[in-house]
Design an enzyme around this catalytic site. Sequence first.
Site, PDB file in Angstrom:
ATOM      1  N   ASP A   1       0.802  -1.217   0.000  1.00 11.57           N
ATOM      2  CA  ASP A   1       0.000   0.000   0.000  1.00 11.57           C
ATOM      3  C   ASP A   1       0.839   1.274   0.000  1.00 11.57           C
ATOM      4  OD1 ASP A   1       0.719  -0.949   2.547  1.00 11.57           O
ATOM      5  OD2 ASP A   1      -0.885   0.137   3.558  1.00 11.57           O
TER       6      ASP A   1
ATOM      7  N   GLU B   1      -0.559  -2.496   5.219  1.00 11.17           N
ATOM      8  CA  GLU B   1       0.360  -2.381   6.361  1.00 11.17           C
ATOM      9  C   GLU B   1       0.219  -1.011   7.011  1.00 11.17           C
ATOM     10  OE1 GLU B   1       3.737  -1.123   8.628  1.00 11.17           O
ATOM     11  OE2 GLU B   1       3.260  -0.312   6.650  1.00 11.17           O
ATOM     12  N   GLU B   2       0.044   0.021   6.194  1.00  5.58           N
ATOM     13  CA  GLU B   2      -0.054   1.377   6.736  1.00  5.58           C
ATOM     14  C   GLU B   2      -1.322   1.590   7.554  1.00  5.58           C
ATOM     15  OE1 GLU B   2       2.317   3.286   6.755  1.00  5.58           O
ATOM     16  OE2 GLU B   2       3.602   2.863   5.046  1.00  5.58           O
TER      17      GLU B   2
ATOM     18  N   HIS C   1       7.729   8.250   4.756  1.00  2.00           N
ATOM     19  CA  HIS C   1       6.476   9.006   4.914  1.00  2.00           C
ATOM     20  C   HIS C   1       6.632  10.478   4.541  1.00  2.00           C
ATOM     21  CE1 HIS C   1       3.954   6.001   7.455  1.00  2.00           C
ATOM     22  NE2 HIS C   1       4.891   5.370   6.762  1.00  2.00           N
TER      23      HIS C   1
END
Length: 423
Positions: free
Chosen positions: A86, A153-154, A393
């Site tokens: 993702d 996962e995020e 990020h």
Amino acid sequence: MTTPTARVLAHLDDIRPWLEGLYRHLHAHPELSMAEHATAQRVVDEVRSLTGGEELEVLTGIGGPSVCAVVRNGEGPTVLLRADTDGLPVEEATGLDYASQVRATTTTGESVPVMHACGHDTHVATLLATLRLLLLERAAWSGTLVLVFQPAEEQFNGAESMVADGLTERLPRPDVALGQHVLTGAAGSVMVSPGPIMASCDDFRIVLHGMGAHGSSPHRGIDPVVMAASLVMRLQTVVSRQVSPQATAVVTVGRIQAGTKTNIIPDHAVLEGTVRTYDDEVAARCLQIIERTVRAEAEAWGAPEPQFETFDHLPVTDNTPEATARVRAALAVELGEDQVRDFEPEMGSEDFSELPNAWGAPYCYWGFGAFDAELWARSEAAGTEGQDFPSNHSPRFAPVLQPTLDTGVRAMVAAAMAWVGQG
């Protein structure tokens, strides 16, 4: 004498144009958590193009837009290899010619930019390349490979959703699980250590109830905005004054939502935050203190009973010592001892371990560097890495194409071959 790992990696030069093209495509087409449908389809298409669809089993849709591939190649250990798929709601600012221009609609109807700001595109590309190389040299290894391309996962629930949807019944039990993550560091290097390397995560939500009033008459209401501000400051003492200095913990309030207009005191405020630790008892103590403090804050204001709940738990990533020792040795042989560094424990969290934990299997998770090694060395010598290079990020997170991708492939191949390699 040519080793089995060297025989597999001998084809890396041949597939490099495909690998780099695949990575560029994935980077330019990120998808949000639990919406990775096109990514999953690309993975399926790539896998089937490598095998003609006949030599391995492909499973899709376990717990979301996931793809799993099972390759059986004779007797030997079963090794699970994982990549997460993702992207993030971040607007890319890298200036790359393959930068993402994607926008997507969230589950709440909000239109957001999307970017692979955490490097999951490198994980997908390098795992597919690992599969391609291993299929080209099946005589060099023996055993079963289980490749898991995991969504969300995020969002913290991808691995959990796969386990809840019968992952352990639908895939062979692994003898070991292996995963990796691109990180800030010198491209060409890897970071690996036994034991706890990433923290647990317990997110919490607080609803403070006040009493609405006109902004010019605060005495006629109970202001949840001021109550929330006071509470945030009080929560800064949870770790600094109520947890042992020998423990490692972080409490952060990352979101506050209240009000609709400047001159209206709202009737409630919502706060969301996270607790990160390496110890379940410390986490439980922090959450207990937070809840107690929330209730005391509301009582001090004469406010109605507040609400407190936890969600999105992730376990500590705690590398199995024996498996990690084997992985580290394999990485040192393949990349050189000088390129293998210790993984400094961090307070970020990962859901990878939920996959091997579902079987009670050992695992190893490591990192590989993303940035120009010469520039990194200069910054490291000056102690300015944090200022000179964007972190995961960040909208500026842009791994150098090479040797980042080659290193991710070489590391995953070497690690897998430490179990299934012949000779």
